[in-house]
Design a protein around this motif. Structure first.
Motif, PDB file in Angstrom:
ATOM      1  N   ILE A   1     -60.248  55.474  -7.582  1.00  0.00           N
ATOM      2  CA  ILE A   1     -60.037  54.829  -8.991  1.00  0.00           C
ATOM      3  C   ILE A   1     -59.575  53.404  -8.935  1.00  0.00           C
ATOM      4  O   ILE A   1     -58.464  53.145  -8.178  1.00  0.00           O
ATOM      5  CB  ILE A   1     -59.326  55.435  -9.626  1.00  0.00           C
ATOM      6  N   ILE A   2     -60.290  52.321  -9.415  1.00  0.00           N
ATOM      7  CA  ILE A   2     -59.684  51.020  -9.463  1.00  0.00           C
ATOM      8  C   ILE A   2     -58.759  50.824 -10.222  1.00  0.00           C
ATOM      9  O   ILE A   2     -58.437  51.678 -11.196  1.00  0.00           O
ATOM     10  CB  ILE A   2     -60.871  50.128  -9.650  1.00  0.00           C
ATOM     11  N   GLY A   3     -57.531  50.107  -9.863  1.00  0.00           N
ATOM     12  CA  GLY A   3     -56.294  49.953 -10.548  1.00  0.00           C
ATOM     13  C   GLY A   3     -55.389  51.315 -10.185  1.00  0.00           C
ATOM     14  O   GLY A   3     -54.004  51.252 -10.853  1.00  0.00           O
ATOM     15  N   LYS A   4     -55.761  52.116  -9.687  1.00  0.00           N
ATOM     16  CA  LYS A   4     -54.734  53.618  -9.645  1.00  0.00           C
ATOM     17  C   LYS A   4     -54.994  53.918  -8.172  1.00  0.00           C
ATOM     18  O   LYS A   4     -53.616  54.242  -7.916  1.00  0.00           O
ATOM     19  CB  LYS A   4     -55.467  54.476 -10.612  1.00  0.00           C
TER      20      LYS A   4
ATOM     21  N   PHE B   1     -63.270  47.980   0.303  1.00  0.00           N
ATOM     22  CA  PHE B   1     -62.274  48.364  -0.696  1.00  0.00           C
ATOM     23  C   PHE B   1     -61.023  47.030  -0.474  1.00  0.00           C
ATOM     24  O   PHE B   1     -60.627  46.567   0.692  1.00  0.00           O
ATOM     25  CB  PHE B   1     -61.313  49.412  -0.331  1.00  0.00           C
ATOM     26  N   GLU B   2     -60.906  46.388  -1.780  1.00  0.00           N
ATOM     27  CA  GLU B   2     -59.954  45.470  -1.697  1.00  0.00           C
ATOM     28  C   GLU B   2     -58.723  45.964  -2.395  1.00  0.00           C
ATOM     29  O   GLU B   2     -58.805  46.347  -3.563  1.00  0.00           O
ATOM     30  CB  GLU B   2     -60.498  44.314  -2.418  1.00  0.00           C
ATOM     31  N   PHE B   3     -57.499  45.576  -1.734  1.00  0.00           N
ATOM     32  CA  PHE B   3     -56.199  46.021  -2.433  1.00  0.00           C
ATOM     33  C   PHE B   3     -55.341  44.784  -2.601  1.00  0.00           C
ATOM     34  O   PHE B   3     -55.424  43.668  -1.836  1.00  0.00           O
ATOM     35  CB  PHE B   3     -55.323  46.816  -1.178  1.00  0.00           C
TER      36      PHE B   3
ATOM     37  N   LYS C   1     -60.835  46.371  -6.066  1.00  0.00           N
ATOM     38  CA  LYS C   1     -62.501  46.439  -6.197  1.00  0.00           C
ATOM     39  C   LYS C   1     -62.855  47.134  -5.225  1.00  0.00           C
ATOM     40  O   LYS C   1     -62.182  47.534  -4.186  1.00  0.00           O
ATOM     41  CB  LYS C   1     -62.596  44.844  -5.948  1.00  0.00           C
ATOM     42  N   LYS C   2     -64.068  47.785  -5.425  1.00  0.00           N
ATOM     43  CA  LYS C   2     -64.908  48.504  -4.348  1.00  0.00           C
ATOM     44  C   LYS C   2     -66.248  48.506  -4.677  1.00  0.00           C
ATOM     45  O   LYS C   2     -66.786  48.198  -5.499  1.00  0.00           O
ATOM     46  CB  LYS C   2     -64.394  50.141  -4.412  1.00  0.00           C
TER      47      LYS C   2
END
Length: 106
Positions: A32-35, A81-83, A91-92
């Protein structure tokens, strides 16, 4: 005759080169993006094939290449995947692969 067909089919399907880690859509959807965090991604998918830092982001790549003897079943892709600084997914996405330049994949 039936056994010869099964042996031939088994040979065709086993004539395959595979490298990397394939990330299926079900696993991708659980992130989940943001989580989701880096720990979550590593638990669900595994250790990334490669990592990069660009600006304030850490980027993980899961490269996958499969070359078969059957047309249409070849695959060359990277799941990315960007962190952010806190290790949360921002972002994915999937890309067209690691650019290995194998002519069998074109």
């Amino acid at each position: 005759m039936k056994y010869i067909l099964w042996i031939f089919l088994g040979f065709i399907l086993s004539a395959c080169y595979q490298k990397g880690l394939e990330v299926n859509q079900n696993k991708l959807d659980t992130i989940i993006i943001g989580k989701s965090t880096q720990e979550d991604v590593e638990k669900i998918i595994g250790h990334p094939v490669r990592k990069t830092n660009i600006g304030n982001k850490e980027i993980w790549y899961y490269d996958f290449t499969r070359i078969t003897s059957l047309p249409g079943f070849d695959k060359d892709e990277s799941t990315v995947f960007e962190f952010n600084k806190k290790g949360v997914v921002v972002k994915k996405y999937k890309t067209q692969g690691s650019g290995n330049g194998n002519p069998l994949l074109n």
